[in-house]
Design a protein around this motif. Structure first.
Motif, short mmCIF file in Angstrom:
data_model
loop_
_atom_site.label_atom_id
_atom_site.label_comp_id
_atom_site.label_asym_id
_atom_site.label_seq_id
_atom_site.Cartn_x
_atom_site.Cartn_y
_atom_site.Cartn_z
N VAL A 163 0.84 -1.32 -0.01
CA VAL A 163 0.02 0.05 0.09
C VAL A 163 0.78 1.29 -0.05
CG1 VAL A 163 -1.93 -1.01 0.96
CG2 VAL A 163 -0.33 0.04 2.63
N CYS A 164 2.00 1.25 0.69
CA CYS A 164 2.95 2.33 0.61
C CYS A 164 3.28 2.57 -0.85
CB CYS A 164 4.15 2.13 1.55
SG CYS A 164 3.97 2.47 3.26
N LEU A 165 3.95 1.77 -1.70
CA LEU A 165 4.27 2.02 -3.04
C LEU A 165 3.11 2.12 -3.87
CD1 LEU A 165 6.40 -1.47 -3.51
CD2 LEU A 165 7.00 0.91 -3.08
N ALA A 166 1.79 1.76 -3.24
CA ALA A 166 0.51 2.24 -4.18
C ALA A 166 0.37 3.49 -4.14
CB ALA A 166 -0.61 1.31 -3.87
N ALA A 167 0.78 4.34 -2.74
CA ALA A 167 0.46 5.41 -2.56
C ALA A 167 1.67 6.54 -2.82
CB ALA A 167 0.19 5.88 -0.85
N SER A 168 2.45 5.90 -3.83
CA SER A 168 3.66 6.71 -4.24
C SER A 168 3.37 7.22 -5.65
CB SER A 168 4.90 6.19 -3.94
OG SER A 168 4.94 5.81 -2.53
N GLY A 169 4.04 8.48 -5.77
CA GLY A 169 4.00 8.86 -7.43
C GLY A 169 4.61 10.15 -7.59
N GLN A 170 4.20 10.79 -8.50
CA GLN A 170 4.56 12.28 -8.97
C GLN A 170 3.41 13.07 -9.06
OE1 GLN A 170 7.29 12.24 -12.48
NE2 GLN A 170 7.20 9.86 -12.24
N ILE A 171 3.67 14.47 -8.53
CA ILE A 171 2.57 15.51 -8.57
C ILE A 171 3.12 16.51 -9.33
CG2 ILE A 171 1.29 14.59 -6.91
CD1 ILE A 171 2.70 16.65 -4.97
N GLY A 172 4.08 16.50 -10.43
CA GLY A 172 4.45 17.74 -10.89
C GLY A 172 6.02 17.38 -11.26
N PRO A 173 6.70 18.54 -11.69
CA PRO A 173 7.95 18.59 -12.67
C PRO A 173 8.95 18.78 -11.37
CG PRO A 173 7.17 20.70 -12.67
CD PRO A 173 6.25 20.05 -12.23
N GLY A 174 10.44 18.39 -11.61
CA GLY A 174 11.61 18.78 -10.77
C GLY A 174 11.27 18.01 -9.61
N ARG A 175 11.27 18.56 -8.42
CA ARG A 175 11.37 17.87 -7.14
C ARG A 175 10.12 17.01 -6.86
NH1 ARG A 175 9.24 21.02 -2.76
NH2 ARG A 175 10.81 19.79 -1.34
N MET A 176 9.03 17.56 -7.46
CA MET A 176 7.91 16.81 -7.38
C MET A 176 7.60 15.53 -7.83
SD MET A 176 5.99 18.70 -5.29
CE MET A 176 7.17 19.01 -4.11
N ALA A 177 8.75 15.07 -8.40
CA ALA A 177 8.58 13.78 -8.85
C ALA A 177 9.03 12.60 -7.90
CB ALA A 177 9.63 13.63 -10.12
N GLU A 178 9.04 12.99 -6.67
CA GLU A 178 9.27 12.09 -5.62
C GLU A 178 8.26 12.58 -4.44
OE1 GLU A 178 12.76 10.67 -2.46
OE2 GLU A 178 13.35 11.66 -4.07
N VAL A 179 7.22 11.74 -4.37
CA VAL A 179 6.35 11.81 -3.50
C VAL A 179 5.57 10.52 -2.96
CG1 VAL A 179 3.98 12.87 -3.03
CG2 VAL A 179 5.45 14.09 -4.62
N GLY A 180 5.56 10.33 -1.74
CA GLY A 180 5.04 9.39 -1.02
C GLY A 180 5.69 8.78 0.12
N PRO A 181 5.12 7.79 0.85
CA PRO A 181 5.88 7.11 2.14
C PRO A 181 7.31 6.71 1.70
CG PRO A 181 3.72 6.19 1.69
CD PRO A 181 3.98 6.82 0.31
N ARG A 182 8.03 6.60 2.88
CA ARG A 182 9.44 5.94 2.61
C ARG A 182 9.28 4.57 2.90
NH1 ARG A 182 12.92 9.59 6.91
NH2 ARG A 182 14.59 8.60 5.40
N SER A 183 8.73 3.87 1.72
CA SER A 183 7.90 2.33 1.94
C SER A 183 8.99 1.58 2.59
CB SER A 183 7.80 1.93 0.46
OG SER A 183 6.94 3.02 -0.19
N GLY A 184 9.93 1.28 2.26
CA GLY A 184 10.90 0.13 3.03
C GLY A 184 11.05 0.46 4.29
N TYR A 185 11.65 1.67 4.76
CA TYR A 185 11.68 1.77 5.99
C TYR A 185 10.36 1.63 6.96
CZ TYR A 185 16.08 3.94 4.88
OH TYR A 185 17.22 3.88 4.46
N VAL A 186 9.37 1.99 6.39
CA VAL A 186 7.72 1.96 7.04
C VAL A 186 7.54 0.77 7.25
CG1 VAL A 186 5.41 2.48 6.72
CG2 VAL A 186 6.97 4.18 6.05
N ALA A 187 7.84 -0.45 6.14
CA ALA A 187 7.35 -1.77 6.18
C ALA A 187 8.29 -2.36 7.40
CB ALA A 187 7.54 -2.47 4.88
N ALA A 188 9.75 -1.86 7.35
CA ALA A 188 10.32 -2.62 8.28
C ALA A 188 10.06 -2.34 9.81
CB ALA A 188 11.85 -2.11 8.19
N ILE A 189 9.61 -0.83 10.13
CA ILE A 189 9.51 -0.70 11.49
C ILE A 189 8.23 -1.27 11.79
CG2 ILE A 189 8.76 1.33 13.00
CD1 ILE A 189 11.71 1.28 12.28
N VAL A 190 7.01 -1.33 10.95
CA VAL A 190 5.84 -1.78 11.21
C VAL A 190 6.23 -3.64 11.55
CG1 VAL A 190 3.64 -2.59 10.10
CG2 VAL A 190 4.26 -0.34 9.96
N ALA A 191 6.77 -3.81 10.85
CA ALA A 191 7.19 -5.51 10.93
C ALA A 191 7.69 -5.74 12.37
CB ALA A 191 8.17 -6.01 10.07
#
Length: 429
Positions: free
Chosen positions: A350-378
């Protein structure tokens, strides 16, 4: 006898039927279920888009010629629910590919409602429904494909989603695969228990994410209101469109809230981070929903927020404590590991599914820090479930008691030898 009863009524087998496979009797209903599920999902986006266009545009011939563009825009927005993207990285506005998970959930609900209404008979009819859905999505994207957009992934996304929903419905209704049903009946007890705990914990995490997301919007209500008024400009149609669009992003916002609660947080633009212990913000698009972004860290107490997940996992496991204590210790430990793996995998997806882009430049990286989030939750789930399933287990207590007894006996023996040694040395003197 109505049409559905006639279609579901299987004709008696004939020698010709035994020589070659035939279509299931209810294949027209299966086709209808697949077509209407996708068509209704697409229409739920395109019709409001068209309505807003007609409200805000003049009723002249020039405006009528742009109706095709409105349909293409609606298709582009629809594709955001299934891995699509609007625009290109080289364009003035960059790429918009942040998933509208609200549309994904709506499509899942529409598919389930369609197959329930059709009462499809089994896997063969289910496969026909999935094929019909895939062809309908393909037809939509070919006929109304937006320029400089990626909509072909929506065909794959719709097909996979429909296949998962239909397969799950068939299996739960007893019309699925016999081998899978037999395995479900014969599977070890601890596997069924692990799936139940993981499912209940997933619902609890959804609830926690909803609470955090709501609190964020309440705290940032002033900013949300100002951004909304600036974009809507007092137009009722613009207000309705903004609200509908942000409802589609609300589940995405909830995933971000869960990543914030877990600790690693999320990013809205390269170089930014929003977490309980650190906030590095930058310029963000003027979307009212983003007015709820945290403006500051919450201090030293923020480091303890992930333990809320551990407590939630422990509470869910505690509800099944009687069954957990009846299992052998190895199976209780396997249950803990399986719950941890299932929840961590679900969170990662779901973290990967909630990631994407919302514009040019730096806005190309938007969403959760998926790997870290999954590790902490685990880690939190492992601690929470393990404290209930493994530590209080009767076998663990017995092993602990034996260990204490052995340690006490060994300590007494060593102490006795030391005393004898000291006594022997004193006698020599």
């Amino acid at each position: 006898m109505n049409l559905r009863e006639r279609l579901h009524r299987q004709p008696p087998p004939t020698p010709r039927d035994s020589r070659r496979p035939a279509l299931p009797a209810d294949w027209p209903l299966a086709v209808r279920a697949g077509v209407e599920a996708v068509a209704f999902g697409w229409g739920a986006v395109v019709l409001p888009t068209l309505t807003l266009y007609l409200v805000d545009s003049s009723r002249d011939a020039a405006a009528a010629l742009t109706l095709g563009g409105v349909l293409r825009t609606g298709t582009g927005i629809w594709s955001l629910g299934f891995g699509g993207a609007m625009g290109t990285p080289d364009g003035d506005y960059g790429t918009l590919s942040l998933p509208l998970l609200g549309l994904t959930l709506l499509q899942a609900w529409l598919t389930r409602a369609s197959v329930r209404r059709a009462r499809i008979s089994g896997p063969a009819a289910g496969a026909i429904a999935v094929l019909a859905a895939a062809l309908t999505a393909q037809l939509i994207t070919v006929a109304t494909h937006p320029v400089d957009s990626r909509t072909w992934t929506a065909v794959i996304g719709v097909t996979v989603l429909n296949a998962i929903v239909i397969a799950g419905y068939l299996q739960r209704s007893g019309r699925g695969w016999a081998a899978l049903s037999a395995w479900r009946e014969l599977r070890p007890r601890w596997i069924g228990l692990a799936s139940r705990i993981a499912g209940e914990l997933a619902l609890v995490l959804v609830g926690l994410a909803a609470v955090v997301a709501l609190l964020g919007l309440i705290v940032g209500a002033g900013r949300v209101s100002r951004l909304h008024d600036a974009l809507a400009g007092g137009s009722l149609a613009a207000t309705a469109g903004l609200v509908a669009l942000q409802l589609g992003w609300l589940p995405t916002w909830m995933v971000w809230a869960l990543s914030w609660l877990a600790g690693p947080g999320f990013v809205v633009g390269a170089g930014s981070v929003f977490s309980p212990t650190r906030v590095l913000a930058g310029a963000v698009p003027a979307l009212p929903l983003l007015g709820g972004l945290p403006t500051a860290a919450i201090g030293a107490g923020g480091g303890g927020l992930p333990f809320v997940i551990a407590v939630a996992a422990g509470v869910v496991a505690w509800r099944h404590r009687a069954v957990l204590r009846e299992l052998p210790l190895r199976q209780a430990a396997a249950t803990t590991a399986t719950v941890t793996a299932l929840v961590a995998l679900g969170v990662l997806l779901v973290c990967l599914a909630a990631s994407g882009q919302i514009g040019p430049g730096r806005m190309a990286e938007v969403g959760p820090r998926s790997g870290y989030v999954a590790a902490i939750v685990a880690l939190m789930v492992l601690v929470g479930v393990g404290l209930v399933a493994v530590l209080p287990h009767p076998r663990t207590r017995a092993l602990t008691f034996r260990g204490v007894e052995a340690t006490t006996a060994a300590t007494g023996a060593v102490a006795g030898r030391v005393r004898e040694h000291l006594k022997a040395r004193s006698d020599k003197r």
